[in-house]
Each structure stands twice: as structure tokens, then as C-alpha cells.
Design a protein around this motif. Sequence first.
Motif, PDB file in Angstrom:
ATOM      1  N   PHE A   1       0.694  -1.748  -0.113  1.00 24.64           N
ATOM      2  CA  PHE A   1       0.291  -0.377   0.001  1.00 24.64           C
ATOM      3  C   PHE A   1       0.731   1.024  -0.047  1.00 24.64           C
ATOM      4  CE2 PHE A   1      -3.574  -3.405   1.056  1.00 24.64           C
ATOM      5  CZ  PHE A   1      -4.521  -2.215   0.992  1.00 24.64           C
ATOM      6  N   GLY A   2       0.025   2.537  -0.488  1.00 24.88           N
ATOM      7  CA  GLY A   2       0.729   3.672  -1.035  1.00 24.88           C
ATOM      8  C   GLY A   2       1.820   3.868  -1.692  1.00 24.88           C
ATOM      9  N   ASN A   3       2.243   2.670  -3.173  1.00 26.89           N
ATOM     10  CA  ASN A   3       2.554   3.112  -4.277  1.00 26.89           C
ATOM     11  C   ASN A   3       1.533   3.967  -4.683  1.00 26.89           C
ATOM     12  OD1 ASN A   3       4.368   1.938  -3.447  1.00 26.89           O
ATOM     13  ND2 ASN A   3       3.607  -0.193  -4.067  1.00 26.89           N
ATOM     14  N   SER A   4       0.223   3.974  -4.825  1.00 28.48           N
ATOM     15  CA  SER A   4      -0.517   4.349  -5.984  1.00 28.48           C
ATOM     16  C   SER A   4      -0.496   6.406  -5.137  1.00 28.48           C
ATOM     17  CB  SER A   4      -1.818   4.318  -5.708  1.00 28.48           C
ATOM     18  OG  SER A   4      -2.332   2.339  -6.226  1.00 28.48           O
ATOM     19  N   ALA A   5      -0.794   6.348  -3.969  1.00 33.15           N
ATOM     20  CA  ALA A   5      -0.684   7.765  -3.620  1.00 33.15           C
ATOM     21  C   ALA A   5       1.091   8.325  -3.915  1.00 33.15           C
ATOM     22  CB  ALA A   5      -0.683   7.499  -1.833  1.00 33.15           C
ATOM     23  N   ALA A   6       1.061   7.296  -4.157  1.00 34.73           N
ATOM     24  CA  ALA A   6       3.085   8.030  -4.184  1.00 34.73           C
ATOM     25  C   ALA A   6       3.096   8.222  -5.751  1.00 34.73           C
ATOM     26  CB  ALA A   6       4.478   7.063  -4.065  1.00 34.73           C
ATOM     27  N   GLY A   7       1.964   7.134  -6.346  1.00 34.46           N
ATOM     28  CA  GLY A   7       2.511   8.010  -7.972  1.00 34.46           C
ATOM     29  C   GLY A   7       1.836   9.014  -8.299  1.00 34.46           C
ATOM     30  N   LEU A   8       0.636   9.419  -7.409  1.00 34.24           N
ATOM     31  CA  LEU A   8      -0.263  10.535  -7.990  1.00 34.24           C
ATOM     32  C   LEU A   8       0.992  11.570  -7.814  1.00 34.24           C
ATOM     33  CD1 LEU A   8      -3.676   9.326  -6.852  1.00 34.24           C
ATOM     34  CD2 LEU A   8      -3.376   9.783  -9.005  1.00 34.24           C
TER      35      LEU A   8
ATOM     36  N   PHE B   1      10.578   7.948  -0.192  1.00 36.28           N
ATOM     37  CA  PHE B   1      10.331   8.084  -0.985  1.00 36.28           C
ATOM     38  C   PHE B   1       9.355   9.337   0.008  1.00 36.28           C
ATOM     39  CE2 PHE B   1       5.806  10.488  -2.520  1.00 36.28           C
ATOM     40  CZ  PHE B   1       6.685  10.095  -3.835  1.00 36.28           C
ATOM     41  N   ALA B   2       8.891   9.452   1.199  1.00 33.91           N
ATOM     42  CA  ALA B   2       8.255  10.048   2.222  1.00 33.91           C
ATOM     43  C   ALA B   2       9.010  11.068   2.236  1.00 33.91           C
ATOM     44  CB  ALA B   2       7.077   9.050   2.750  1.00 33.91           C
ATOM     45  N   SER B   3      10.087  10.476   2.613  1.00 32.10           N
ATOM     46  CA  SER B   3      11.310  11.065   3.932  1.00 32.10           C
ATOM     47  C   SER B   3      11.662  12.529   3.056  1.00 32.10           C
ATOM     48  CB  SER B   3      12.331  10.988   4.375  1.00 32.10           C
ATOM     49  OG  SER B   3      13.499  10.929   4.853  1.00 32.10           O
ATOM     50  N   LYS B   4      12.135  12.099   1.356  1.00 28.82           N
ATOM     51  CA  LYS B   4      12.603  13.417   1.080  1.00 28.82           C
ATOM     52  C   LYS B   4      11.433  13.896   0.045  1.00 28.82           C
ATOM     53  CE  LYS B   4      14.834  10.835  -2.170  1.00 28.82           C
ATOM     54  NZ  LYS B   4      15.315  10.347  -3.697  1.00 28.82           N
ATOM     55  N   ASN B   5      10.846  13.723   0.545  1.00 30.59           N
ATOM     56  CA  ASN B   5       9.427  15.202   0.338  1.00 30.59           C
ATOM     57  C   ASN B   5       8.610  15.887   0.319  1.00 30.59           C
ATOM     58  OD1 ASN B   5       9.684  14.265  -3.312  1.00 30.59           O
ATOM     59  ND2 ASN B   5       9.412  12.520  -2.298  1.00 30.59           N
ATOM     60  N   GLY B   6       9.117  15.467   2.195  1.00 29.25           N
ATOM     61  CA  GLY B   6       8.419  15.238   3.442  1.00 29.25           C
ATOM     62  C   GLY B   6       6.892  15.513   3.995  1.00 29.25           C
ATOM     63  N   LEU B   7       6.136  14.197   3.027  1.00 30.34           N
ATOM     64  CA  LEU B   7       5.170  12.971   3.237  1.00 30.34           C
ATOM     65  C   LEU B   7       5.134  12.191   4.097  1.00 30.34           C
ATOM     66  CD1 LEU B   7       4.934  12.576  -0.100  1.00 30.34           C
ATOM     67  CD2 LEU B   7       3.654  14.501   0.708  1.00 30.34           C
ATOM     68  N   ASP B   8       3.973  11.754   5.202  1.00 28.21           N
ATOM     69  CA  ASP B   8       3.847  11.635   5.919  1.00 28.21           C
ATOM     70  C   ASP B   8       3.458   9.686   5.405  1.00 28.21           C
ATOM     71  OD1 ASP B   8       3.090   9.359   7.933  1.00 28.21           O
ATOM     72  OD2 ASP B   8       1.415  11.099   8.733  1.00 28.21           O
ATOM     73  N   PRO B   9       4.625   8.678   5.695  1.00 30.16           N
ATOM     74  CA  PRO B   9       4.179   7.040   5.169  1.00 30.16           C
ATOM     75  C   PRO B   9       3.563   7.013   5.561  1.00 30.16           C
ATOM     76  CG  PRO B   9       6.103   7.101   7.032  1.00 30.16           C
ATOM     77  CD  PRO B   9       5.306   9.344   6.622  1.00 30.16           C
ATOM     78  N   VAL B  10       2.591   7.219   6.269  1.00 31.21           N
ATOM     79  CA  VAL B  10       1.075   5.990   7.051  1.00 31.21           C
ATOM     80  C   VAL B  10       0.322   6.808   6.368  1.00 31.21           C
ATOM     81  CG1 VAL B  10       0.038   6.502   9.284  1.00 31.21           C
ATOM     82  CG2 VAL B  10       2.456   6.161   9.557  1.00 31.21           C
ATOM     83  N   ASP B  11      -0.170   8.006   6.472  1.00 30.88           N
ATOM     84  CA  ASP B  11      -0.963   8.722   5.762  1.00 30.88           C
ATOM     85  C   ASP B  11      -1.097   7.762   4.256  1.00 30.88           C
ATOM     86  OD1 ASP B  11      -2.790  10.282   5.291  1.00 30.88           O
ATOM     87  OD2 ASP B  11      -2.155  12.065   3.676  1.00 30.88           O
ATOM     88  N   LEU B  12       0.273   7.825   3.218  1.00 32.60           N
ATOM     89  CA  LEU B  12      -0.404   7.362   1.865  1.00 32.60           C
ATOM     90  C   LEU B  12       0.017   5.737   1.990  1.00 32.60           C
ATOM     91  CD1 LEU B  12       3.848   8.578   0.991  1.00 32.60           C
ATOM     92  CD2 LEU B  12       1.717   9.892   0.008  1.00 32.60           C
ATOM     93  N   ILE B  13       0.887   5.762   3.051  1.00 30.74           N
ATOM     94  CA  ILE B  13      -0.850   4.223   3.296  1.00 30.74           C
ATOM     95  C   ILE B  13      -1.654   3.581   3.895  1.00 30.74           C
ATOM     96  CG2 ILE B  13       0.061   1.683   4.371  1.00 30.74           C
ATOM     97  CD1 ILE B  13       2.756   2.535   5.368  1.00 30.74           C
TER      98      ILE B  13
END
Length: 316
Positions: free
Chosen positions: A156-163, A240-252
Motif C-alpha cells: 500500500f502507498g505506491n498509488s498515492a506516491a505515484g499520484l 520517498f516520503a522522507s525526501k518529499n516531506g510526506l507522511d508515510p502512514v498517510d500514504l499507506i
Amino acid sequence: MKKLDEEKIIEIFQKKNQRKSFVPEDVEVFRIGNELCISSIDTLVESTDVPPQMKFSEIARKSVVSAVSDFAAKGVRPSFAIISVIIPRKVSLKKVNELASGFANAAREFNIKILGGDTNEGKEIAISVALFGFAKKIAKRSGAKINDRIFVTGEFGNSAAGLQILLRGKKADNTFKKTAINSVKKPQCRLEFGVKNQNKFSSSMDSSDGLSTCLNEMAKQSNKQFFIDKLPANPKLFEFASKNGLDPVDLIFNGGEEYEIVFTASPRNVKKLQVFAKKSKTNLIEIGRVIQGKGVVLLNNDKKIILKDKGWRHFK
């Protein structure tokens, strides 16, 4: 007055149709003679479901995949489809041919016969796919039992990252970038896994609205607590989340657009599920267990947090 949202709109429709005790499911079920007819309908809308980089053949296939995924989670093989397509006047003949090829290829991929449908004109592409199949029973969203294990059939999280990459220009290394973008443009669903293992699911649901939505709905319908102690994600997602200032839990948990099966199963069935997963090359991940209580609790970095339903909701 309750805010007008997707849940409220559905509630209004149900009351007007005299279905006061409606329980949401991935599919609709009705009886024809001695058989259960299973049906579902799913709608793809360009402005909410399609990044500009998608080919028209990919758009057509995604509309079918999103519908088939509902059947996969119920353990039912779809047999027939009716497809309604809204197309803008400006669309070229070449792109219409791409749409047609996408539908034809998806029908072959999932062994579905497209019976026909409807074509109309509108301001943007919108595709509704209605599926029909037959079964003796379905795997429901309810039914999880204490000590059952909780599984997902992929990352999980790959699609959110892709967008984030496609729409907001976020940066990723080449390997993860390809994985993330493919998860958006060429999504997979787990039809064979669902059909072959339906009898081992105590509860099951399609994950396309987001993992947090899935887990909360299944826990609610089963009147149990889902305790999650593993994040089902590609290790590169955290980079990816760390590099872009995103929350991995939210993406997942809240990104959505994955077409995996989320299910619970008795410990006695775990080995059989793992054997089939290995044989079918399904990335089966155990993420937690069912316990006494309510809601969903996530153990992350040795901290327990209440995992709320923050997945996709129309009109939110």
C-alpha cells in the motif's frame, strides 16, 4: 443538520427505496431460482480518477479493474459486463479506438463477455462498468473472529506516491518511480486469489477507497477491534516520503487507489493461504490480528494510535 456527503446521500437513496436496514457491501446479491446473482457497478470519472499522463487504453482498463476488484474481494468470478461511456465531443477517432482496445484487452484478461452498453456525450470522460456473475455465497465484510489474522494481498502507498509524482512533481529514485507510476496507470487486482480462497476468508473487502476505510468498516461490521502491527509498504516508500516531506502512514492508509483484497482468516488457514500466495506470486502480507474491542489500533514506532477512517470519500 448533517453535512451532505457520500454517506448521507446513500442513506437518503436507501430510505426512499425502503431499505432501512441497508448494510454496505462491495457487491449486490439477489436470487434467480436456485442461484445467487452477484452484481456491481463502478464509475470512473476523468477529473477525479485519471491523471493527465494516462493513455486512453489505460483509462478503459482501469475502469474494468476497479469493478473486477469488488468481485475479487467477494471471491466471485464475473461473467458479463455492461459498459456506459461518456465521451467529450473533442475526442479523436484514434483515442476512441484506444478506449475500445482497452476494454477488449481487459475483457480477455479477466475472461468477461461485454454484452453492450451506452454511449453519450459530456464534458469529460466517465465510464461506468456493471458486472454480473453467479455464486453460491460471497465473502462478507462482517464475520471476523477474535484471534483471526489480518492480511492484505499487496503493498500500500505506491498509488498515492505515484499520484504525488504525476500530479505534483515529487521526486523519487528511478526504480520506485516506475513502481509507483505503474500502480496508478496499470493497476492490478487479485481475482484469482479471491476466487480460490474465498472459503478461507472470515471477512473481506476491496481496498480501493483506502486501507484505513477498509479496516474500520470491517471492524465495525464484525464488532471487533483490528490491531495492526505491520505497515504493508515498499521500503522505498519511506525514503520517498522522507525526501518529499510526506507522511508515510498517510500514504499507506489513506491514499486509496489500490485494488488489493483486505481480509481476515483463522490461524488454521494461514499456511494454506501462504502456499497458494507463493504459487500464484501474490504478495500476501500479514498486518495484524483481530481482538476484543472496537475500531482500529495501529502500533507504529512502539506507539499505539487510533487509526481513523481517512480514506477516499466523495463530497468530503
